[in-house]
Design an enzyme around this catalytic site. Structure first.
Site, short mmCIF file in Angstrom:
data_model
loop_
_atom_site.label_atom_id
_atom_site.label_comp_id
_atom_site.label_asym_id
_atom_site.label_seq_id
_atom_site.Cartn_x
_atom_site.Cartn_y
_atom_site.Cartn_z
N GLU A 195 1.30 -1.20 0.02
CA GLU A 195 -0.22 0.30 -0.03
C GLU A 195 0.91 0.82 -0.28
O GLU A 195 1.54 1.54 1.20
CB GLU A 195 -1.36 -0.32 0.92
CG GLU A 195 -2.24 0.67 0.69
CD GLU A 195 -1.93 1.92 1.66
OE1 GLU A 195 -1.71 2.87 0.98
OE2 GLU A 195 -2.45 2.09 2.80
N CYS A 228 -2.32 8.50 2.48
CA CYS A 228 -2.16 8.25 0.62
C CYS A 228 -3.02 8.52 0.21
O CYS A 228 -2.47 8.97 -0.71
CB CYS A 228 -1.55 6.94 1.00
SG CYS A 228 -2.97 5.91 1.64
C1 UN1 Z 1 -3.37 5.97 4.60
O1 UN1 Z 1 -3.37 6.73 4.71
O2 UN1 Z 1 -2.79 4.95 4.51
O3 UN1 Z 1 -8.90 6.79 3.04
C2 UN1 Z 1 -5.10 5.36 4.52
C3 UN1 Z 1 -8.69 7.38 3.87
C4 UN1 Z 1 -8.19 6.70 5.34
C5 UN1 Z 1 -7.25 5.57 5.34
C6 UN1 Z 1 -6.16 6.18 4.94
N1 UN1 Z 1 -9.77 5.82 5.88
O4 UN1 Z 1 -8.18 8.59 3.55
#
Ligand code: UN1
Length: 514
Positions: A269, A303
């Site tokens: 990820e 992310c």
């Molecule tokens: C991340 O930033 O690694 O969709 C995960 C989202 C959150 C998860 C982010 N539920 O922004």
């Protein structure tokens, strides 16, 4: 004075001491070698030390892997619904400790209290999901082409699963992986970000309690380290069947290659570079808050953060004006203050990277609709930026973990989709439109190339029920809901002959002389 009192009571509630062991071994519970090096967890909003943690070394990592391997040999035989019970108990403990754990995330990761509590809620949702899933590890039944034969497939545990997580979601991403890994019969080793060790310790303490109460041990263990030797060992060790890694594309590429070289499995990820498109029919009362939450939520350190905004020429000036007005009113400050919308960046390095990105916009010939910068300390606070950029610039092609939004315009949706897809990453994407044809185009094979594509919803804030992850340099991994549980299990195809003959597949005849 009040702030300190508050801080200490949060730490106390979660049994975080001034000095904490950073290794939880499947057999020996919390262990700490007094000669081990330690790290100090720092509050990014005040730059004050929160507590110290002693670290794992390579020897101890190897021992933890071996103990987890042995524990996995018994855990795999526990019926899956019974495995669900331990996750249910962790879910209950998370509910009880939601406020304290949310506050600890704010203290250590600098996220606003709202978002931190949301992160704990994401764990709770994930626990509920995993408990249900523990009764639904379905395999298919096929019709055999041979008479009096039955064919089906079943799913079996892998063994040991390592979970390497990042600072920005210090606990939820672990929960996505760990709860599913546990109900699918695996033992889990967690290597959290060294920037947020206390959050990991607090969660591990809840796991410890749940394991003791349910009478199991060795399901969840923890290795906190200062550098990367432990993470590298987890990656290259053949006893670790699956490595789930969250981090940059750069590091993830190495993790993926190392695990693949030993025929292990990985879930990656990695970086996102998410775009939000607003077409000429969009409802701006939905689109503008979505852009702002997407761009400055978690101080631009998700992310899924919105990093690029494509505006249809017809509403370019209006949206720009409204964004400028909103950005001026963003309250930046102590993440535990309920009025605050944006906390600090995680550390001095993150702030330096953000400031360097602002400088790069200028070097590339861009300008700013809103120019941010460093705010006076203490704390790694910055103000957010909106740059007028071009999609092909190297800076725009990479992920900068901070509140920097690149603004670009388009005349035709196909142009915007083309620009959106013209980056190495492929995590999340969004289109704001009230035009059915545009929405369908965006979601079609000619549309977004990302793992997540939304209509009239921003790029961040996904629910746990769907599979989470992205394509291309984002790594291709999927975590959390949907059918991702299959990645934590091995598939076995079984054919059973209950007849008196031995017919061969494909109608072969093979007359063995007797
Ligand atoms: C991340 O930033 O690694 O969709 C995960 C989202 C959150 C998860 C982010 N539920 O922004």
């Amino acid at each position: 004075m009040y702030a300190h009192y508050h801080q200490n009571s949060i730490l106390e509630k979660l049994q975080i001491n001034k000095h904490n062991p950073g290794v939880y071994d499947p057999c020996e519970s919390w262990s700490s070698d007094p000669s081990a090096i330690s790290i100090i967890s720092v509050n990014p909003a005040t730059e004050e030390n929160l507590a110290s943690v002693t670290c794992a070394n390579l020897e101890c990592c190897k021992q933890v892997i071996e103990n987890a391997r042995l524990s996995a040999e018994s855990w795999r035989s526990v019926p899956a619904p019974a495995r669900g019970n331990i996750v249910r108990r962790i879910g209950e403990l998370l509910r009880k400790n939601k406020d304290a754990l949310g506050s600890l995330i704010s203290l250590e990761a600098g996220k606003t209290k709202q978002e931190s509590d949301g992160e704990v809620q994401e764990m709770i949702d994930m626990a509920d999901f995993a408990v249900g899933q523990s009764r639904m590890l379905y395999g298919k039944t096929m019709h055999s082409e041979r008479i009096n034969h039955r064919m089906y497939e079943q799913w079996l545990p892998l063994g040991v699963v390592a979970i390497i997580t990042a600072f920005n979601f210090p606990v939820a991403v672990w929960a996505w992986n760990a709860f599913i890994a546990a109900i699918t019969g695996n033992c889990v080793i967690w290597r959290p970000s060294p920037k947020t060790p206390l959050c990991a310790i607090a969660v591990q303490k809840l796991c410890h309690q749940a394991m003791q109460e349910t009478g199991y041990h060795g399901i969840f263990s923890l290795l906190i380290e200062k550098g990367s030797a432990v993470a590298e060992q987890l990656t290259c060790d053949g006893r670790v069947a699956l490595v789930s890694f969250t981090g940059s594309s750069h590091v993830g590429q190495r993790v993926g290659a190392t695990v693949a070289a030993r025929m292990g499995r990985s879930i990656l990820e990695l970086s996102g570079n998410n775009a939000l498109i607003i077409d000429q029919t969009a409802n701006l009362d939905l689109a503008i808050p979505a852009v702002v939450f997407g761009a400055i939520g978690t101080t631009g350190q998700r992310c899924t953060t919105t990093r690029r905004l494509f505006l249809h020429t017809s509403l370019y000036d209006e949206v720009l004006g409204r964004l400028q007005k909103t950005y001026r009113q963003i309250s930046i400050g102590n993440p535990l203050d309920h009025q605050v919308l944006m906390g600090p960046l995680i550390d001095a390095w993150a702030r330096k990277t953000y400031l360097a990105a602002i400088a790069s916009v200028k070097t590339a010939g861009g300008s700013f609709a809103v120019e941010g910068g460093a705010l006076e300390g203490p704390g790694y606070f910055v103000s957010p930026s909106i740059a007028i950029s071009e999609n092909h610039w190297p800076l725009v092609q990479t992920e900068t973990f901070g509140p920097l939004l690149h603004l670009m315009r388009f005349d035709h949706l196909t142009q915007a989709i083309e620009m959106q897809n013209s980056v190495p990453q492929g995590l999340s994407s969004a289109l704001f439109t009230n035009n059915l044809v545009n929405a369908e185009l965006f979601l079609s094979a000619q549309g977004s190339d990302c793992g997540i594509a939304n209509i009239n919803i921003g790029t961040s804030g996904a629910e746990i029920g769907g599979a989470f992850g992205g394509e291309k340099a984002t790594g291709g991994g999927r975590e959390a809901g949907s059918d991702t549980w299959q990645s934590y299990m091995r598939r076995q195809t079984n054919t059973i002959n209950w007849g008196n003959d031995l017919p061969l597949a494909q109608g072969l005849s093979f007359n063995v002389p007797n």
